[in-house]
Structures are given as C-alpha cells and as structure tokens.
Design an enzyme around this catalytic site. Structure first.
Site, short mmCIF file in Angstrom:
data_model
loop_
_atom_site.label_atom_id
_atom_site.label_comp_id
_atom_site.label_asym_id
_atom_site.label_seq_id
_atom_site.Cartn_x
_atom_site.Cartn_y
_atom_site.Cartn_z
N ASP A 1 0.85 -1.20 0.00
CA ASP A 1 0.00 0.00 0.00
C ASP A 1 0.88 1.25 0.00
OD1 ASP A 1 0.89 -0.20 2.59
OD2 ASP A 1 -1.08 -0.08 3.54
N SER A 2 2.21 1.05 0.00
CA SER A 2 3.13 2.16 -0.24
C SER A 2 2.84 2.76 -1.62
CB SER A 2 4.59 1.69 -0.14
OG SER A 2 4.81 0.53 -0.93
N ASP B 1 -1.26 -5.89 -0.25
CA ASP B 1 -1.59 -5.30 1.06
C ASP B 1 -3.09 -5.10 1.23
OD1 ASP B 1 0.44 -4.91 2.90
OD2 ASP B 1 1.23 -3.16 1.84
N LYS C 1 -1.40 -9.28 2.74
CA LYS C 1 -0.62 -8.88 3.92
C LYS C 1 -1.50 -7.98 4.78
CE LYS C 1 3.15 -6.08 3.63
NZ LYS C 1 2.70 -4.85 4.33
N GLU D 1 -1.62 -5.62 8.37
CA GLU D 1 -0.86 -4.96 9.44
C GLU D 1 -1.51 -5.24 10.80
OE1 GLU D 1 -0.02 -0.83 8.81
OE2 GLU D 1 0.87 -1.20 6.84
N GLU E 1 8.96 -4.52 10.44
CA GLU E 1 9.42 -3.24 9.89
C GLU E 1 9.94 -2.34 11.01
OE1 GLU E 1 6.78 -1.32 7.14
OE2 GLU E 1 7.97 0.52 7.10
#
Ligand code: KIV
Length: 263
Positions: free
Chosen positions: A43-44, A82, A111, A113, A180
C-alpha cells in the site's frame, strides 16, 4: 518461488527470501525477469505512485488495480497484496470481500498490518483459503497512533508485546511476517522463536528474508533516503539526465534521426 509453501522450505534450508514491491505491469515484468522470490503490491503505492503523505489513503479499489496490473506483468510470480487501511477493522464480511477482491485481482496472498483486535479475521481468512502474511513493528497504517515513522519495540514492554503478537500470528496461521523498523536483536529473537518466515525491512540482518520498496533501492526518489535502504543506483539522476538529453536533442533538431523516421 512457486507458492507460499516455498517460504517454509526457504526457512528450513536457511535460504534468505527476497521480496520487492511493484505496483504496475512494467516493474512486475522486470522483477519476474529477476531473481527475486516474490512481489509485494504494497500500500506504499499510495505514497510512491499516488503522492499521498501516508498509506492511509490506499483503498481496496486502488490496491486491486495495482494487483491486477502486477499479475498481468508477472503471470507466474508469488504476488502478495496489502490489505489497505481499516479493511480488516470493519467486520468479517467486509474483510472477506476486500481480501476476495484482491485475490480475484491476482494476488497469491494478502498482507495484514497488526493483529490485536482482528485475530478472528486473520484466522477466518486463512480458513477460507486466503494465505495471510503478517506485518508488525512499524505498521504505517497506524502512523498517527505511533507518533510518526519511527523505530518500534525499543522498550522491554514493547518488545515482549511484539514477540507475543508474532507468536499469535503464527498460531492464527500466517505463513510469514514482515518486521518493519524494529531493533535487529528483537527481530533476531522473533526469527528464532517462530517456525514461519520473518521478512525484515529496517530490522537488521538476522531475519529470514528482506523486503524493500523497489523505487528506494533503484534511487528514484531524490529526497527519501532512510538509513536502512541501500541505493543500488541513482535512478533519479540517471532518468533526469536521459529526459534532459531528449529535450536537448529535440531542441537542437538531433531527434528524430533519419533512421527514427517512419517512411
Ligand atoms: O507497503 C509496503 O511497501 C510495505 C513494505 C514496506 C513492507 O508494506
């Protein structure tokens, strides 16, 4: 890598897993031709491609468009997409719909978070046949809660919380875990404690693998230079020089040359 099962094999064989991001078919094709193990549609993308100040602006629709483009560029790759901001916090139905959208767009896995408060959703997705990669430490979707993009797990309490969350993710069925911006010693402890793979970014050299944002290692952003990124080329300078060479050639009537003119 052919599937997510190869993450476990790589850990057993102590072979580091290498993951890079892609958001479009062009970069996906390049990565597919490279030796990387898997592609992350991070999602960057919200920051790198769309110019937002954080990943909070990524949406399921945005992630699905990027995932589909990456899949078209890399038909055989392991592609991890993401789950964007809040997509696992609005109940099971919405989480399943969002993960389903990304899988149908071409993802091999999603993925997610964090873990606290959405444990049931993670295990439900896994039980539904959707491979889940965890993401702990600096979880950028919580940037405001964390007070900025900064190292996590520094206190004894924060380190044991992260360790407990990592164990929980393993129990819930995650096949791997991104760590991270955490101290290298903590990342090493988590890596030793888990049977699933840890993939580090700013987490030292003792994780089971590494992930970076492709634009960072290729040096495309002249300003963004975190210490944990190694720039393998100055992509910004190289691309700028090429663009300006083109501009000068056009202005000096050196482009197009006779062989570049269609008859
Ligand atoms: O969004 C992303 O690119 C990521 C990596 C930085 C791990 O989550």
């Amino acid at each position: 890598m052919k599937s997510i099962l190869d993450f476990a094999r790589a850990k057993r064989e102590e072979r580091p897993v290498v993951i890079l991001t892609a958001y479009d078919a062009l970069m996906a094709r390049l990565l597919a031709a490279s030796e990387v193990d898997a592609i992350l549609v991070g999602d960057s993308a919200a920051m790198v491609v769309h110019g937002f100040p954080s990943t909070i602006h990524a949406t399921v629709e945005m992630m699905a468009v990027h995932t589909a483009a990456v899949r078209r560029g890399a038909p055989a790759a392991v592609v991890i997409a993401d789950m964007p901001f809040l997509s696992v916090r609005r109940g099971r139905e919405e989480a399943v719909r969002s993960a389903g959208t990304l899988m149908q767009a071409g993802a091999t896995a999603v993925k997610i978070e964090g873990v606290a408060g959405h444990e049931d959703i993670i295990s439900h997705l896994v039980e539904s046949g959707i491979p889940v990669m965890g993401h702990l430490g600096l979880t950028p979707q919580s940037v405001h809660q964390l007070g900025g993009f900064r190292l996590q797990g520094r206190t004894t309490e924060a380190a044991s919380r992260l360790m407990a969350e990592a164990r929980s993710l393993e129990k819930l069925g995650a096949f791997a875990l991104v760590l991270e911006c955490v101290p290298a010693a903590l990342a090493a402890d988590v890596t030793r404690a888990l049977a699933i793979s840890t993939i580090g970014i700013g987490a030292g050299g003792d994780t089971d693998g590494q992930v970076l944002v492709s634009a960072d290692l290729l040096g495309f952003d002249a300003e963004f230079r975190p210490r944990f990124v190694r720039r393998y080329q100055d992509g910004h300078a190289a691309a700028l020089a090429a663009v300006n060479a083109f501009v000068r050639d056009v202005r000096a009537a050196r482009f197009p040359a006779p062989e570049e003119v269609l008859a």
